[in-house]
Every structure is written in structure tokens, then in C-alpha cells.
Design a protein around this motif. Structure first.
Motif, PDB file in Angstrom:
ATOM      1  N   THR A 123       2.921   5.825  -2.976  1.00  0.00           N
ATOM      2  CA  THR A 123       4.038   6.715  -3.292  1.00  0.00           C
ATOM      3  C   THR A 123       4.285   6.763  -4.801  1.00  0.00           C
ATOM      4  OG1 THR A 123       4.987   5.961  -1.218  1.00  0.00           O
ATOM      5  CG2 THR A 123       6.409   7.248  -2.644  1.00  0.00           C
ATOM      6  N   TYR A 124       4.272   5.588  -5.424  1.00  0.00           N
ATOM      7  CA  TYR A 124       4.569   5.514  -6.854  1.00  0.00           C
ATOM      8  C   TYR A 124       3.504   6.240  -7.669  1.00  0.00           C
ATOM      9  CZ  TYR A 124       6.133   3.325 -11.232  1.00  0.00           C
ATOM     10  OH  TYR A 124       6.599   3.091 -12.500  1.00  0.00           O
ATOM     11  N   LEU A 125       2.245   6.087  -7.258  1.00  0.00           N
ATOM     12  CA  LEU A 125       1.164   6.738  -7.998  1.00  0.00           C
ATOM     13  C   LEU A 125       1.317   8.262  -7.927  1.00  0.00           C
ATOM     14  CD1 LEU A 125      -1.364   6.214  -9.640  1.00  0.00           C
ATOM     15  CD2 LEU A 125      -2.687   6.234  -7.557  1.00  0.00           C
ATOM     16  N   THR A 126       1.567   8.772  -6.719  1.00  0.00           N
ATOM     17  CA  THR A 126       1.755  10.216  -6.564  1.00  0.00           C
ATOM     18  C   THR A 126       2.945  10.698  -7.395  1.00  0.00           C
ATOM     19  OG1 THR A 126       1.100   9.834  -4.286  1.00  0.00           O
ATOM     20  CG2 THR A 126       1.845  12.034  -4.832  1.00  0.00           C
ATOM     21  N   ALA A 127       4.057   9.971  -7.258  1.00  0.00           N
ATOM     22  CA  ALA A 127       5.267  10.374  -7.978  1.00  0.00           C
ATOM     23  C   ALA A 127       5.038  10.309  -9.485  1.00  0.00           C
ATOM     24  CB  ALA A 127       6.426   9.476  -7.570  1.00  0.00           C
ATOM     25  N   SER A 128       4.333   9.267  -9.942  1.00  0.00           N
ATOM     26  CA  SER A 128       4.102   9.130 -11.386  1.00  0.00           C
ATOM     27  C   SER A 128       3.261  10.263 -11.933  1.00  0.00           C
ATOM     28  CB  SER A 128       3.382   7.815 -11.686  1.00  0.00           C
ATOM     29  OG  SER A 128       4.144   6.744 -11.294  1.00  0.00           O
ATOM     30  N   VAL A 171       0.845  -1.195   0.000  1.00  0.00           N
ATOM     31  CA  VAL A 171       0.000   0.000   0.000  1.00  0.00           C
ATOM     32  C   VAL A 171       0.882   1.247   0.000  1.00  0.00           C
ATOM     33  CG1 VAL A 171      -1.638   1.304   1.380  1.00  0.00           C
ATOM     34  CG2 VAL A 171      -1.934  -1.135   1.091  1.00  0.00           C
ATOM     35  N   MET A 172       1.896   1.220   0.843  1.00  0.00           N
ATOM     36  CA  MET A 172       2.822   2.359   0.944  1.00  0.00           C
ATOM     37  C   MET A 172       3.504   2.607  -0.398  1.00  0.00           C
ATOM     38  SD  MET A 172       2.933   4.011   3.588  1.00  0.00           S
ATOM     39  CE  MET A 172       3.603   5.388   2.704  1.00  0.00           C
ATOM     40  N   ALA A 173       4.086   1.532  -0.966  1.00  0.00           N
ATOM     41  CA  ALA A 173       4.878   1.688  -2.181  1.00  0.00           C
ATOM     42  C   ALA A 173       4.013   2.164  -3.343  1.00  0.00           C
ATOM     43  CB  ALA A 173       5.554   0.359  -2.532  1.00  0.00           C
ATOM     44  N   SER A 223      11.199  -0.400  -5.960  1.00  0.00           N
ATOM     45  CA  SER A 223      10.631  -0.860  -4.690  1.00  0.00           C
ATOM     46  C   SER A 223       9.223  -1.393  -4.895  1.00  0.00           C
ATOM     47  CB  SER A 223      10.638   0.268  -3.666  1.00  0.00           C
ATOM     48  OG  SER A 223       9.521   1.107  -3.846  1.00  0.00           O
ATOM     49  N   VAL A 224       8.453  -0.762  -5.772  1.00  0.00           N
ATOM     50  CA  VAL A 224       7.064  -1.181  -5.950  1.00  0.00           C
ATOM     51  C   VAL A 224       6.985  -2.634  -6.376  1.00  0.00           C
ATOM     52  CG1 VAL A 224       5.023  -0.909  -7.395  1.00  0.00           C
ATOM     53  CG2 VAL A 224       6.096   1.077  -6.393  1.00  0.00           C
ATOM     54  N   HIS A 225       7.692  -2.994  -7.436  1.00  0.00           N
ATOM     55  CA  HIS A 225       7.518  -4.366  -7.886  1.00  0.00           C
ATOM     56  C   HIS A 225       8.262  -5.365  -7.021  1.00  0.00           C
ATOM     57  CE1 HIS A 225       4.796  -5.682 -10.825  1.00  0.00           C
ATOM     58  NE2 HIS A 225       5.532  -6.711 -11.098  1.00  0.00           N
ATOM     59  N   THR A 226       9.300  -4.901  -6.322  1.00  0.00           N
ATOM     60  CA  THR A 226       9.949  -5.795  -5.360  1.00  0.00           C
ATOM     61  C   THR A 226       8.967  -6.138  -4.253  1.00  0.00           C
ATOM     62  OG1 THR A 226      11.998  -4.640  -5.831  1.00  0.00           O
ATOM     63  CG2 THR A 226      11.969  -6.057  -3.916  1.00  0.00           C
ATOM     64  N   VAL A 227       8.267  -5.118  -3.773  1.00  0.00           N
ATOM     65  CA  VAL A 227       7.316  -5.346  -2.692  1.00  0.00           C
ATOM     66  C   VAL A 227       6.156  -6.220  -3.179  1.00  0.00           C
ATOM     67  CG1 VAL A 227       5.679  -4.201  -1.195  1.00  0.00           C
ATOM     68  CG2 VAL A 227       7.969  -3.322  -1.389  1.00  0.00           C
TER      69      VAL A 227
END
Lengths: 336, 470
Positions: free
Chosen positions: B149-154, B144-146, B219-223
């Protein structure tokens, strides 16, 4: 080993003698109850198999067939309860042998308690078994390896760092809009920079609040054992605490006598354990086939129930009456 | 200078084509997507009413097509990261025409992927329990965290480099589009006037996001992989999953990008900008990642298979020989080796060859996600018969709707946003024709924006005034 047995045997003999002596001299009213005497080693070590013998007598006569248990006070994650570690039944000499494995590096107060068959309360026998300091205990109270600085704070710092950079980038974009504001021409009346700052601050604030909530509420254990009452989940059962099952009176005859065959059938469907294999609503599960849509005629349904195809149990007339079977059929037919 | 100006005007007219011209084919396509979406919504309504019983997920195999779709879409979302961020950071000039499309794929695929987690929930209204009852010890929480974060950053990373182009749209298209789009252009172009200070600030914002989004994406896909590999299940419980998932994500992301590029190129005649070179370069990337994926798989299965444990035996048999063998071997031979071969053989080193490779990769990566999810849960943990799973019509419908909404959002974005990065491409073109390689502009800093707009501002000074008058 032999020495220890002799020793414990001697202790038991002494205990019996002592018990008999006490019984002879104490008040007869007390002596009418069951007396527990215990023979156990004084000191044990971790990993050792410990033998505890309980001697039960009533008015000097050995009690045969009595259930006893050895318990100790256990605590886990702040919760404390009495835990049974061994049970035994007395033989014709009134002796019950209980064996347990010493796991913890210290024992609290231990008790030998009488479980039955008599309902009268029996005073438990309190004993203390010391544990030699040598050797580690066989289980840990806390899971995992604690590495300094590798903890939740570090996680928060990393996440905060990333969000700081995202925020910084957004601040630059807000400043882009701010810079163009004064030179705004007629075609751009709005302060266009506002949306991104609004979006970002909203997301950041929600995420930050979420993180704080999660972090504050994150308990020390993996089970939320400290704060279970706020959880809409299966109740947590503690060791040594009995849970009374408050359910639906399936065995109550009147629950399936409402006059509505479908309602009765739904009760009977559970009562006879159909749901265990065929699923809560008869739609099939791991073991049992779906019933609802494939039920067919009552004749076939009845035949299958009575004969038990494919490893299913046979339910004869004595178990499920024809009337009740028709109610179950009505219920399943209605579900379909 | 005049040549550059003409080139740029042609580019602008080509880029605004999808925004200004809408044919009946567009509406046909739009309607087709709406029908599929509608069916998905209807099937979801059924699932809402009856619960997850309408799927084929049961106690043994409790994850199926929805989680496959989640991993698949999150994987596709890595297109933007690789093409846009990594190529920008390594100053690969050829990336300019493909970045914007890649960034759109990222944002849209992330949205769809994240929704599949909610769709997979029997009680979707409990999604907020992630915050109310979440724990840091749970990989779900990391996810959820990753993803948040990724959505906001994207979204920021998509919008920041688009600001100069949106300002251009705001100035040029003010009287050609309706109120809504005018509002969007005015708002999203954050008062862009191309002043030196604005260029400097925008350059900083882009540079920060470019650097920050790479570790976030990894980090997203690792998680996502950790959701599987943190469990004690044969086939899942492996340290290589993070690498496999990240590489696979970029792999499928590039493939999706190639397919969408090929479609847009054909429809809007962007042959001049999306040239064979772009397809070939992306094809080489695909082949390189294909070879890497082969290596990762070999490393994984050889280690696991050499010291085979009891549960691993079952996992291996179902994958290599039994139920999932067809999928697995198609994945290895068609999806991983296929692109390598297609790029090695000179005859297939064409746009058609690259697109074929990309389609193979997307299908193979979908199958890979499917068999990873299902085979892991299929391995019996106790001596019972292995359960089976086959997605129901409801599941397929909702998955199809996910794909349809993905296409729909891109189709709508075509009508609003500049799909080609006009200023970056002009910049790149200016560097090409200037014939002075020593003066190649800095691709990351403020210079890019500066050198472009300082020369290009004057021709643009007219239209805003016109737009303002109307």
C-alpha cells in the motif's frame, strides 16, 4: 480419599470375582485369551487426579508384566483420534494402576487397551467416566479472546477504505489527463493519462486478488489443520496416528558397498551420525566443527575420530572400520 | 511580476542543470556505483547457488544484516512522509524546495528495503506463497499489505505534485533531450495544460494522498516493528516498539534527506534554494526527534530493567555492558544526544553541524537496527551458550549493493526528473515577495496550483509550440 480407595478396592474385588465367575462359566476357547477388568470411579470433577485400575487375567490367573493404556476419543479442530492419557504395567497380582488428570469437561468413550507383550489381539475394556458439570475445563479448544466486530472483516474494511482513497486520488489524476486531452497540441500526441490508470488498476487488482485469495483460504485454526495436503511443508502428525518413516536404508550394508568410495562415504557419514553434529554437508553446525575445508591429512582425521577431541564421542575400530573411515574421508575431501 | 519571472527562469535553469549537463564526474560516480552493484549481484548469484549457507545466519541467529537493511531502508523511506506530507498538511511554507528530494528518497528506499526481504529468503521463488498460503494472523502478511500500500501511495504521491513541473519539462526540453526522456515527460505529465479544472483536480488528488499517506506510513513502520514485538523474545516483546520504530524511521529519514540535500546543493549550486534556513529547520527536527528517541529508550529500558526478568538480564548485559555495548552507547550518545547537542551549541548550528548530526544519526540508526535484530535472537531460550553472528563478505557485499542501487536510482532520477519543486517554490517565493501576509495562498487546495499557473501560463505558451514544431 481413603473412602474412595476402599470403594475402588471393593470394586476391583467385585470385578475380579465377576471376571473369575465369567471365566468359569464361559466357553474355554474364549477364556484362553487375556481378559481385562477395570475399576474406576463413575464420576470425577475437572482438575481431579483419577486413578483407574486394570486387572488382567488369563484363565483366571493374573497376568504379570502386561502393558495397558487408558485411551479416550479426542477431537480438535474437526479431527478425531484416540489419545492415550495414561499407561501402566501389571504387577504380580495382575493389577495395573493408571493415573490421569481430568482436564476436559466431558469424556467420550474411554477404553483400556492391551499393548503387549503378547501379539494376540485382546478385546479392549470400554468404560465411561462421567464429569461433574461444575468447574471449567483446563484447556480451551479455540485460542484467543473473541471481541465482537474486531475480526478479519474489519481488517478488510480498513484496507479497502485506504485503497479506495488511493484509487480516488488516482481517478482525479486520470481526470486531469482526460481534461487536457482535447486541447492536446502536436507535442503531446499520446493520451498521457493512461499510464497511471493502468498502473493503478493493475496494482489494485493484483492486491485485491491477493487479499481475496488469502482471506478465502485463511482457515479457522492457526495450523491449517483442515487442509494440510496442499502444503509443501513438514507433514502434520495427528495425535494417535502413527507416521511410518520412509527413509534411506542407511543400515543396509549394500548401500555403502557401491565401489565408489565417495558415494559410500556420503552414506556412512550419515550412518555413523557424523552429520548430526558436523552438518549435512560437513561444513559444521552448532556443535561440530566444519570438516570439509579443514580436514587435513587422513592421519590427523583418523586420530581425531578415534580419540574424540573436545567432547566428541570416541569411534574405535569396532564401530567404524578403517576401511569405512577412509571412505568417509574420501567423501569429505571430495566435498571440499 | 518581472522580478518573479526572472527568479522563476533562474530557478528553471538551475533545476534543469542536472538534466541537461552531464560531466565526466557523473559517469565516474555512475561507474563506481555500477561496480559495487555488480559485486553485489555476483555475491547474490553465489548465495543463489549455495543457499543461505554463504551468510553467517544459522539456526539460532536466523536474521542478520539483510533484515537490518530491510528495517533501515524502510525507515529511510519515511523522509518523504514527514517532510512532504506532514509539513504540507501543517502548511509549513519552507518545505517547498526539499519535498521532491524527500519523495524520491521515499520511493527509492522502499523499493530497496522490500527487496531485502526477498534477498533474505533461501528460496526466493517462494515469495508468492505469501499470497497463496498467507494468513491474516501472520505479522509477515501485515507487512506485505502495508508495504504494498505504501509503495503504491508513495509513487502516486511522488508523481502527482510533479505533474506541472513535468509539463514544464515537456514544453521546455522537448528539443534538448532524447526520445526516451521526451516520452517520459509526455506520458507522466498527463496532458497537463494548467487549466483551472485541471488545477482543481490535481489539488484534490494531492490533498487526498497527503492525508492518506501519513497513517499509511505510520502503519508501515509499526507493522515492521510488530514482526519483532509479536514474538515472545526478551528484548523484542515490548509494546513500545511501534513508537520506537516510527520515530526512528522519521529520524533516520530526515537525516538521509539532509545528507542528500547537502550533496546536491554542493554539486549543482543550489545554494539559493537550499539555504541555511532549510538545513537548520531540518536540524531542529532532527534534534527534536533525537530528544524524543532518548525519552522512548529511557522509558523502555527503565521499565524493562526495573522489573528485570531472567531472559531480560541477559538481554541487558549484552546491550549495556558486553558484546554490543560499544554499538549501543554510540547509538545513545552519538546518535541520539549528539544531534541535540550540535543544535544546542550556537557554534555548531551551521550547515556543517547539521550535516555532521545527520551522518551520526544515519550510522547510529543503522547500528540500532542491527543490534535490535541480532541481540533479540541471541538471547538463549534454553540453557545453551549464546550463539554469535558476524555478517560474511557476501552479506556485506549485498548490503553495499543495496546502498549503491539506492544512490544509483537517485543518480538516474537526477537526469530525468525535476529535483526541485519548481511550481511550489515559485508559489512560495511569490508569497514572500508580495509582502502581503493576509493573502498567503492555501497550501493544500487547488488555489496553490491555480494562483501559480494562471499568472505563469502566458510566458510558457511559447515553448510548447516550438517543441511541437521540432
Amino acid at each position: 480419599m481413603i473412602y474412595r480407595h476402599i470403594l475402588s478396592g471393593a470394586r476391583i474385588a467385585i470385578s475380579i470375582l465377576a471376571a473369575v465367575t465369567i471365566l468359569m462359566i464361559v466357553d474355554p476357547a474364549v477364556a484362553a485369551g487375556i481378559e481385562i477388568a477395570v475399576g474406576a470411579p463413575d464420576t470425577v470433577s475437572v482438575g481431579q487426579e483419577v486413578e483407574v485400575k486394570a486387572v488382567l487375567s488369563q484363565n483366571g490367573v493374573p497376568v504379570e508384566g502386561a502393558e495397558v493404556a487408558l485411551t479416550y476419543q479426542a477431537s480438535l479442530a474437526g479431527e478425531s483420534a484416540r489419545v492415550e492419557i495414561a499407561t501402566g504395567t501389571t504387577d504380580e497380582t495382575g493389577i495395573a494402576v493408571m493415573i490421569y488428570e481430568q482436564r476436559a469437561d466431558a469424556n467420550g468413550e474411554m477404553q483400556v487397551v492391551y499393548l503387549g507383550p503378547d501379539a494376540d489381539p485382546v478385546e479392549p475394556y470400554v468404560l465411561t467416566i462421567a464429569v461433574e458439570s461444575a468447574g471449567p475445563q483446563l484447556y480451551e479448544f479455540e485460542a484467543g479472546v473473541k471481541i465482537p466486530f474486531v475480526n478479519g472483516t474489519l481488517v478488510i474494511l480498513v484496507i479497502s477504505g485506504v485503497w479506495f482513497l488511493i484509487g480516488l486520488s488516482a481517478v482525479y489524476l486520470v481526470r486531469v489527463g482526460w481534461d487536457g486531452r482535447g486541447t492536446s497540441e502536436a507535442s503531446t500526441p499520446e493520451d498521457g493519462s493512461m499510464w497511471i490508470s493502468t498502473l493503478l488498476s493493475t496494482v489494485a487488482v493484483i492486491t485485491a486478488i491477493g487479499m481475496v485469495i488469502v482471506f478465502i483460504r485463511s482457515p479457522v485454526s492457526n495450523t491449517h489443520i483442515k487442509d494440510p495436503h496442499q502444503y509443501d511443508r513438514t507433514p502434520i502428525a495427528y495425535v494417535g496416528v502413527g507416521f511410518s518413516y520412509v527413509g534411506f536404508g542407511l543400515n543396509d550394508e549394500s548401500s555403502a558397498q557401491t565401489g565408489d568410495p565417495i558415494a559410500d562415504g556420503s552414506v556412512l557419514y550419515f550412518k555413523y551420525g557424523c552429520a548430526a553434529c558436523h552438518g549435512l554437508s560437513g561444513r559444521g553446525a552448532v556443535v561440530g566443527a566444519p570438516l570439509v575445508d579443514e580436514i587435513g591429512s587422513f592421519g590427523g582425521f583418523s586420530e581425531d575420530t578415534r580419540e574424540g577431541p573436545k567432547g566428541m564421542s570416541e569411534y574405535d575400530e569396532a564401530t567404524i572400520s578403517e576401511e569405512n573411515l577412509q571412505k568417509i574421508y574420501a567423501y569429505l575431501k571430495d566435498e571440499g | 511580476m518581472d522580478t518573479l519571472n526572472n527568479w522563476r527562469e533562474r530557478l528553471i535553469s538551475k533545476t534543469t542543470r542536472p538534466t541537461l549537463i552531464t560531466t565526466y564526474k557523473y559517469w565516474l560516480w555512475f561507474g563506481f556505483l555500477l561496480v559495487i552493484t555488480g559485486n553485489g549481484v555476483f555475491q547474490y548469484w553465489k548465495q543463489w547457488q549455495h543457499g543461505l549457507y554463504v551468510t553467517d545466519m544459522r539456526d539460532r541467529i536466523s536474521w542478520g544484516l539483510y533484515i537490518t537493511a530491510f528495517v533501515f531502508f524502510i525507515g529511510i523511506s519515511h523522509a518523504g512522509t514527514l517532510i512532504s506530507a506532514i509539513l504540507r498538511a501543517t502548511k509549513a511554507g519552507w518545505r517547498a524546495p526539499v519535498t521532491r528530494i524527500a519523495e524520491f528518497i521515499t520511493a527509492v528506499a522502499l523499493l530497496i528495503g522490500a527487496s531485502f526481504v526477498v534477498i533474505d529468503m533461501g528460496r526466493p521463488e517462494r515469495i508468492f506463497n505469501v499470497y497463496l498460503f498467507g494468513r491474516w494472523q501472520s505479522p509477515i502478511m501485515w507487512d506485505v499489505m502495508a508495504i504494498t500500500t505504501y509503495l503504491t501511495a508513495s509513487v502516486i504521491y511522488l508523481s502527482a505534485p510533479m505533474i506541472p513541473d513535468l509539463a514544464l519539462y515537456r514544453d521546455r526540453l522537448a528539443d534538448k533531450v532524447g526520445v526516451v526522456r521526451n516520452f517520459i515527460y509526455r506520458t507522466l505529465s498527463v496532458n497537463w495544460k494548467g487549466s483551472p479544472k485541471q488545477q482543481k483536480l490535481l489539488g484534490k488528488a494531492i490533498t487526498i494522498m497527503m492525508l492518506v499517506i501519513i497513517p499509511i506510513a505510520v502503519s508501515v513502520h509499526t507493522v515492521v516493528s510488530w514482526i519483532f514485538s509479536m514474538t515472545l523474545r526478551a528484548g523484542w516483546n515490548t509494546s513500545i516498539f511501534g513508537v520506537l520504530f516510527v520515530a526512528g524511521a522519521i529520524f533516520s529519514g530526515v537525516a538521509t534527506l539532509i545528507i542528500i540535500m547537502a550533496i546536491l546543493r554542493r554539486i549543482y549550486h543550489w545554494e539559493e534554494y537550499l539555504t541555511e534556513k532549510h538545513f537548520l529547520y531540518l536540524g531542529y527536527l532532527l534534534a527534536a526527534f533525537g530528544a524524543f528517541m532518548v525519552y522512548v529508550n529511557l522509558s523502555e529500558y527503565l521499565t524493562e530493567g526495573f522489573n528485570l526478568e531472567e531472559a531480560g538480564l541477559f538481554a541487558f548485559r549484552q546491550l549495556f555492558l558486553e558484546d554490543f555495548a560499544a554499538m549501543f552507547w554510540f547509538y545513545i550518545i552519538g546518535g541520539l544526544l549528539g544531534p541535540v547537542v550540535l543544535m544546542l551549541v550556537p557554534k555548531t548550528r551551521t550547515i556543517a553541524g547539521v550535516v555532521t548530526a545527520a551522518i551520526l544519526v544515519v550510522v547510529a540508526m543503522f547500528l540500532e537496527r542491527y543490534f535490535i535484530v541480532v541481540t533479540g535472537l541471541r538471547v538463549p531460550l534454553m540453557p545453551y551458550e549464546a550463539a554469535n553472528y558476524a555478517p560474511t563478505f557476501v552479506e556485506w557485499s549485498i548490503f553495499a549493493a543495496g546502498l549503491a542501487i539506492f544512490c544509483l536510482l537517485i543518480t538516474i532520477a537526477l537526469k530525468i526528473f525535476p529535483m526541485l519543486a519548481i511550481w511550489e517554490m515559485t508559489e512560495e517565493h511569490a508569497a514572500d515577495i508580495s509582502d502581503r501576509p493576509t493573502e498567503e495562498p492555501n497550501m493544500v487546495g487547488a488555489d496553490i496550483v491555480g494562483s501559480l499557473t494562471s499568472t505563469e501560463r502566458l510566458p510558457d505558451a511559447g515553448p510548447p509550440a516550438e517543441g511541437g514544431g521540432s
